[in-house]
Scaffold this motif. Structure first.
Motif, short mmCIF file in Angstrom:
data_model
loop_
_atom_site.label_atom_id
_atom_site.label_comp_id
_atom_site.label_asym_id
_atom_site.label_seq_id
_atom_site.Cartn_x
_atom_site.Cartn_y
_atom_site.Cartn_z
N GLY A 208 0.80 -1.23 0.00
CA GLY A 208 0.00 0.00 0.00
C GLY A 208 0.83 1.27 0.00
O GLY A 208 0.33 2.33 -0.39
N SER A 209 2.10 1.18 0.42
CA SER A 209 2.89 2.41 0.50
C SER A 209 3.55 2.78 -0.82
O SER A 209 4.12 3.85 -0.96
N GLY A 210 3.47 1.90 -1.83
CA GLY A 210 4.05 2.21 -3.13
C GLY A 210 3.15 3.14 -3.93
O GLY A 210 2.02 3.43 -3.52
N GLY A 211 3.64 3.59 -5.08
CA GLY A 211 2.87 4.51 -5.90
C GLY A 211 1.51 3.94 -6.29
O GLY A 211 0.46 4.58 -6.10
N VAL A 212 1.50 2.71 -6.81
CA VAL A 212 0.24 2.11 -7.27
C VAL A 212 -0.66 1.79 -6.08
O VAL A 212 -1.86 2.09 -6.08
N GLY A 213 -0.07 1.18 -5.04
CA GLY A 213 -0.86 0.76 -3.88
C GLY A 213 -1.54 1.95 -3.21
O GLY A 213 -2.73 1.90 -2.88
N CYS A 231 2.32 -2.96 4.45
CA CYS A 231 3.39 -2.00 4.13
C CYS A 231 4.51 -2.20 5.15
O CYS A 231 4.34 -2.96 6.10
N SER A 232 5.62 -1.50 4.96
CA SER A 232 6.70 -1.66 5.93
C SER A 232 6.30 -0.94 7.22
O SER A 232 5.48 -0.01 7.20
N ALA A 233 6.92 -1.36 8.34
CA ALA A 233 6.50 -0.83 9.65
C ALA A 233 6.58 0.70 9.67
O ALA A 233 5.70 1.37 10.21
N ASP A 250 1.95 -4.34 9.10
CA ASP A 250 3.38 -4.51 8.81
C ASP A 250 3.52 -5.77 7.95
O ASP A 250 3.03 -6.84 8.33
N TYR A 251 4.19 -5.68 6.80
CA TYR A 251 4.18 -6.86 5.92
C TYR A 251 4.94 -8.05 6.49
O TYR A 251 4.80 -9.16 5.97
N MET A 252 5.67 -7.85 7.58
CA MET A 252 6.28 -9.01 8.24
C MET A 252 5.23 -9.79 9.03
O MET A 252 5.46 -10.93 9.44
N SER A 272 2.84 -4.89 -4.61
CA SER A 272 4.12 -4.78 -3.91
C SER A 272 5.27 -4.88 -4.91
O SER A 272 5.05 -5.19 -6.09
N ALA A 273 6.48 -4.62 -4.44
CA ALA A 273 7.66 -4.75 -5.29
C ALA A 273 7.66 -6.15 -5.91
O ALA A 273 7.27 -7.11 -5.25
N SER A 274 8.12 -6.25 -7.17
CA SER A 274 8.01 -7.55 -7.85
C SER A 274 8.77 -8.64 -7.11
O SER A 274 8.37 -9.81 -7.14
N TYR A 361 -2.03 -5.34 -15.99
CA TYR A 361 -1.06 -4.44 -16.63
C TYR A 361 -1.60 -3.02 -16.70
O TYR A 361 -2.82 -2.82 -16.76
N TYR A 362 -0.67 -2.08 -16.77
CA TYR A 362 -1.06 -0.70 -17.08
C TYR A 362 -1.75 -0.67 -18.45
O TYR A 362 -1.30 -1.32 -19.39
N LEU A 363 -2.85 0.08 -18.55
CA LEU A 363 -3.49 0.29 -19.84
C LEU A 363 -3.82 1.77 -20.00
O LEU A 363 -4.29 2.39 -19.04
#
Ligand SMILES: NC(=O)c1ccc[n+]([C@@H]2O[C@H](COP(=O)([O-])OP(=O)(O)OC[C@H]3O[C@@H](n4cnc5c(N)ncnc54)[C@H](OP(=O)(O)O)[C@@H]3O)[C@@H](O)[C@H]2O)c1
Length: 417
Positions: A208-213, A231-233, A250-252, A272-274, A361-363
């Motif tokens: 969730g903390s990334g651009g797309v998320g 997301c990360s803590a 926290d994704y852990m 999330s990151a690939s 995919y992005y469209l």
């Protein structure tokens, strides 16, 4: 004298090219541009990407294209991955197919300009572009097989742009088009959610903390969904404040949390990151197995344990598909076989675990882009920019995106100086 010779040169270029639509007046100002170019595939960003202060101006090749003077653009994972050769086989093929005349014969993938989105001013347009005019400030995207926006000028089609939201600066707006359309495509086209059917739906967003998320959560909350995200803590608090997600995990702790989750997800979006995406899917499978094993014995925090996934309706959408990797690794023929095999395995695996598994995919989508602009103007979607770099410091921006990883928010290049 200098002006006259520029005019003669431009006229000569124009006559050589069969499909040529831009008016001479609009490009008389400049014959070259600054651009960042992937010149070789290399793990080291500084070796892979070089600055060119005098690269060739792009030209309009189709009547539906516009030439845009870039004012700001964002850095996305794909820019970094492409500099290492990711997607080269398929993107080269797509570029060759989309090229015109002599360009198709002389085609070579490198150098290629990164940059998937932009805010900018329309400088010229093809004959069939009727809803924009030179001088309009737009935002938009460029398909990954074309030269991108980390340059002074970019060409894209009119179905990849819309008017920029008025309440955002160029830099703020540049954070949104590519991640926004990717999130839109994942949620709407592949995830089958929209403003009419999302109310009270349960959605899990990985990353969730990334651009797309981050964009996807805001969209889902606006549509009335219940959103749980990982997301990360260190990003839990800022993400919660920005997006109003119902729960940020926290994704852990994802697996522990899901084992106790009392509801059923309608959609799981992996943004999330690939590098993390297969692990996330393994967590989901392990949780399903756990639930199947203990469904009658373990009580959850809030009453009897129900299935986290519903065989009839849970959709699992991932943005990290093996498609381009397969073509890079095995070439066209074996890459196709390998992709079909992966698709079959993922589908069957999904069926076995009660999930409809989909690669997204992005469209490009001009209607979605205008809709997003309206939501931004109404304050429903916010832009987060963490680091803004002058255009000529793009290498620092790429490194910041990858190595210094901002806590949240997009890394932006500002051309407007
Ligand atoms: N298929 C397509 O057309 C398409 C288009 C665009 C993007 N993508 C892919 O979609 C993904 C998201 O893109 P983006 O632009 O949002 O990337 P991004 O801004 O780099 O975000 C990735 C996020 O993943 C998080 N993350 C890392 N490990 C995780 C884990 N184990 N569990 C949950 N989250 C984790 C990171 O969190 P921290 O930084 O806090 O660790 C980061 O916020 C990327 O994989 C990208 O390649 C695909």
């Amino acid at each position: 004298m200098e002006f006259a010779s520029k005019r003669i040169l431009i006229t000569a270029i124009c006559r050589q090219r069969k499909h040529h639509y831009y008016p001479l007046e609009s490009i008389n100002r400049k014959l070259s541009q600054r651009s960042w170019n992937i010149v070789r595939f290399d793990q080291d960003l500084k070796r892979a990407i070089e600055f060119n202060s005098c690269s060739q101006l792009p030209v309009l090749n189709r009547p539906n294209e516009v030439m845009v003077k870039v004012l700001a653009s964002s850095v996305n994972p794909l820019d970094i991955e492409m500099s290492r050769g990711y997607g080269n086989v398929m993107l080269s093929l797509a570029n060759t197919i989309m090229s015109h005349g002599i360009d198709r014969l002389t085609y070579g993938r490198l150098p290629v300009i990164p940059g998937r989105d932009f805010v900018g001013e329309i400088i010229s347009k093809g004959q069939s572009v009727w809803n924009y005019k030179p001088g309009d400030i737009v935002w938009g995207t460029v398909p990954p097989y074309e030269n991108g926006s980390h340059a002074d000028y970019v060409i894209t089609s009119d179905n990849a742009i819309s008017y920029k939201p008025k309440n955002l600066s160029n830099v703020e707006a540049a954070a949104l088009p590519y991640v926004g359309l990717t999130a839109w495509s994942a949620l709407s086209t592949f995830g089958e959610l929209n403003s009419h059917n999302s109310h009270n739906k349960n959605v899990l967003v990985f990353g969730g903390s990334g651009g797309v998320g981050c964009f996807a959560i805001q969209m889902l909350k606006y549509w009335g969904a219940n959103v749980i995200t990982t997301c990360s803590a260190k990003t839990i608090q800022p993400l919660k404040e920005l997006t109003s997600a119902d729960e940020c995990i926290d994704y852990m702790e994802t697996e522990n949390y899901l084992r106790q989750y009392p509801g059923t997800f309608d959609l799981i979006l992996d943004a999330s990151a690939s590098s993390a995406s297969r692990k996330n899917y393994d967590i989901i499978k392990s949780v399903v197995n756990h639930h199947q094993k203990h469904s009658n014995t373990i009580p959850s925090r809030s009453g009897p344990l129900t299935r986290v996934f519903d065989r009839k309706r849970t959709i699992y959408v991932t943005l990290s598909s093996p498609l381009l990797h397969n073509y890079d690794r095995y070439g066209l023929l074996s890459g196709t076989m390998s992709t079909i095999s992966d698709a079959l395995i993922d589908t069957l695996n999904g069926i076995q675990h009660g999930i409809s598994f989909r690669w997204a995919y992005y469209l490009p989508n001009p209607k979605a882009l205008s809709y997003i602009a309206q939501l931004v103007e109404r304050g429903m979607i916010r832009s987060v920019t963490s680091n803004v770099y002058d255009f000529d410091k793009a290498i620092d921006a790429y490194e910041a995106f990858e190595i210094k990883r901002p806590i949240m928010g997009k890394v932006i290049l500002n051309n407007d100086k």
